[in-house]
Design a protein around this motif. Structure first.
Motif, mmCIF file in Angstrom:
data_model
loop_
_atom_site.group_PDB
_atom_site.id
_atom_site.type_symbol
_atom_site.label_atom_id
_atom_site.label_comp_id
_atom_site.label_asym_id
_atom_site.label_seq_id
_atom_site.Cartn_x
_atom_site.Cartn_y
_atom_site.Cartn_z
ATOM 1 N N ALA A 29 0.782 4.348 -2.797
ATOM 2 C CA ALA A 29 0.797 5.706 -2.473
ATOM 3 C C ALA A 29 1.128 6.522 -2.843
ATOM 4 O O ALA A 29 1.721 7.475 -3.418
ATOM 5 C CB ALA A 29 1.084 5.732 -0.795
ATOM 6 N N HIS A 30 2.671 6.000 -3.503
ATOM 7 C CA HIS A 30 3.532 6.271 -4.560
ATOM 8 C C HIS A 30 3.794 6.481 -5.462
ATOM 9 O O HIS A 30 4.477 7.631 -6.442
ATOM 10 C CB HIS A 30 4.934 6.119 -4.001
ATOM 11 C CG HIS A 30 5.576 6.393 -2.340
ATOM 12 N ND1 HIS A 30 5.994 7.312 -1.828
ATOM 13 C CD2 HIS A 30 5.762 5.537 -1.508
ATOM 14 C CE1 HIS A 30 6.633 7.324 -0.941
ATOM 15 N NE2 HIS A 30 6.507 6.783 -0.557
ATOM 16 N N LEU A 58 0.818 -1.512 -0.117
ATOM 17 C CA LEU A 58 -0.277 -0.169 0.149
ATOM 18 C C LEU A 58 0.647 1.144 0.007
ATOM 19 O O LEU A 58 0.452 2.140 -0.648
ATOM 20 C CB LEU A 58 -0.642 0.273 1.242
ATOM 21 C CG LEU A 58 -1.830 -1.159 1.146
ATOM 22 C CD1 LEU A 58 -2.894 -0.850 2.694
ATOM 23 C CD2 LEU A 58 -3.021 -0.802 0.261
ATOM 24 N N GLU A 59 1.836 1.133 0.955
ATOM 25 C CA GLU A 59 3.244 2.208 0.642
ATOM 26 C C GLU A 59 3.644 2.505 -0.795
ATOM 27 O O GLU A 59 3.427 3.860 -1.299
ATOM 28 C CB GLU A 59 3.777 1.997 1.827
ATOM 29 C CG GLU A 59 4.708 3.472 1.723
ATOM 30 C CD GLU A 59 6.080 3.293 2.442
ATOM 31 O OE1 GLU A 59 6.772 3.964 2.992
ATOM 32 O OE2 GLU A 59 5.318 2.366 3.503
ATOM 33 N N ILE A 61 0.469 6.598 -6.864
ATOM 34 C CA ILE A 61 -1.043 7.135 -7.316
ATOM 35 C C ILE A 61 -1.117 8.159 -7.840
ATOM 36 O O ILE A 61 -1.580 8.612 -8.834
ATOM 37 C CB ILE A 61 -1.840 6.335 -6.123
ATOM 38 C CG1 ILE A 61 -3.004 6.553 -6.990
ATOM 39 C CG2 ILE A 61 -1.668 7.764 -5.364
ATOM 40 C CD1 ILE A 61 -4.457 5.802 -7.465
ATOM 41 N N HIS A 118 -0.764 13.688 -4.497
ATOM 42 C CA HIS A 118 -2.337 12.776 -4.955
ATOM 43 C C HIS A 118 -2.658 12.684 -5.898
ATOM 44 O O HIS A 118 -3.886 11.939 -5.820
ATOM 45 C CB HIS A 118 -2.115 11.593 -3.760
ATOM 46 C CG HIS A 118 -1.433 11.884 -2.467
ATOM 47 N ND1 HIS A 118 -0.365 10.468 -2.512
ATOM 48 C CD2 HIS A 118 -1.297 12.333 -1.284
ATOM 49 C CE1 HIS A 118 0.437 10.952 -1.628
ATOM 50 N NE2 HIS A 118 -0.314 11.778 -0.952
#
Length: 128
Positions: free
Chosen positions: A14-15, A10-11, A17, A66
């Motif tokens: 996040a980078h 998930l981390e 997206i 984001h």
């Protein structure tokens, strides 16, 4: 998959997206501008005399941490009159009875579909 592996995945997503969304927003904007220009190329949209108005449509993209924000527009002062029509006197006292020649509104369904598909694709890309 362990909770730590999920957290790492998930981390990483996040980078990824933000750039993925930005790419797809830009793509949807390009498609939208093409649709608007196509609808502004004769009836039922406005007639083309010089092509100046049609070529005045620009895209302004703003990249966010984001995601992205995009604006499609024209700086030609008669853009709103062409889209919505105009009845009455203008600031110089000239009287008009100009019907609307919609070219932005008919483009919205295609832009919406492209953006929706792009956002689903961006999430898929980020989660890979």
């Amino acid at each position: 998959m362990t909770p730590d592996q999920l957290a790492d995945r998930l981390e990483a997503a996040a980078h990824r997206i933000g750039p993925a969304i930005s790419h797809h927003v830009q793509h949807a904007a390009e498609l939208g501008r093409a649709q608007i220009k196509g609808h502004a190329s004769g009836r039922p949209g406005p007639n083309v005399i010089t092509g100046r108005y049609r070529n005045s449509w620009q895209i302004e993209t703003r990249h966010l941490p984001h995601g992205a924000q995009c604006t499609i527009g024209t700086e030609e002062p008669y853009g709103r009159r062409l889209e919505f029509g105009f009845v009455g006197a203008d600031s110089l006292g000239r009287v008009y009875n100009q019907p609307p020649f919609p070219h932005v509104q008919p483009s919205l369904p295609a832009m919406t579909a492209a953006l929706r598909f792009g956002m689903m694709s961006a999430v898929e890309e980020a989660l890979r």
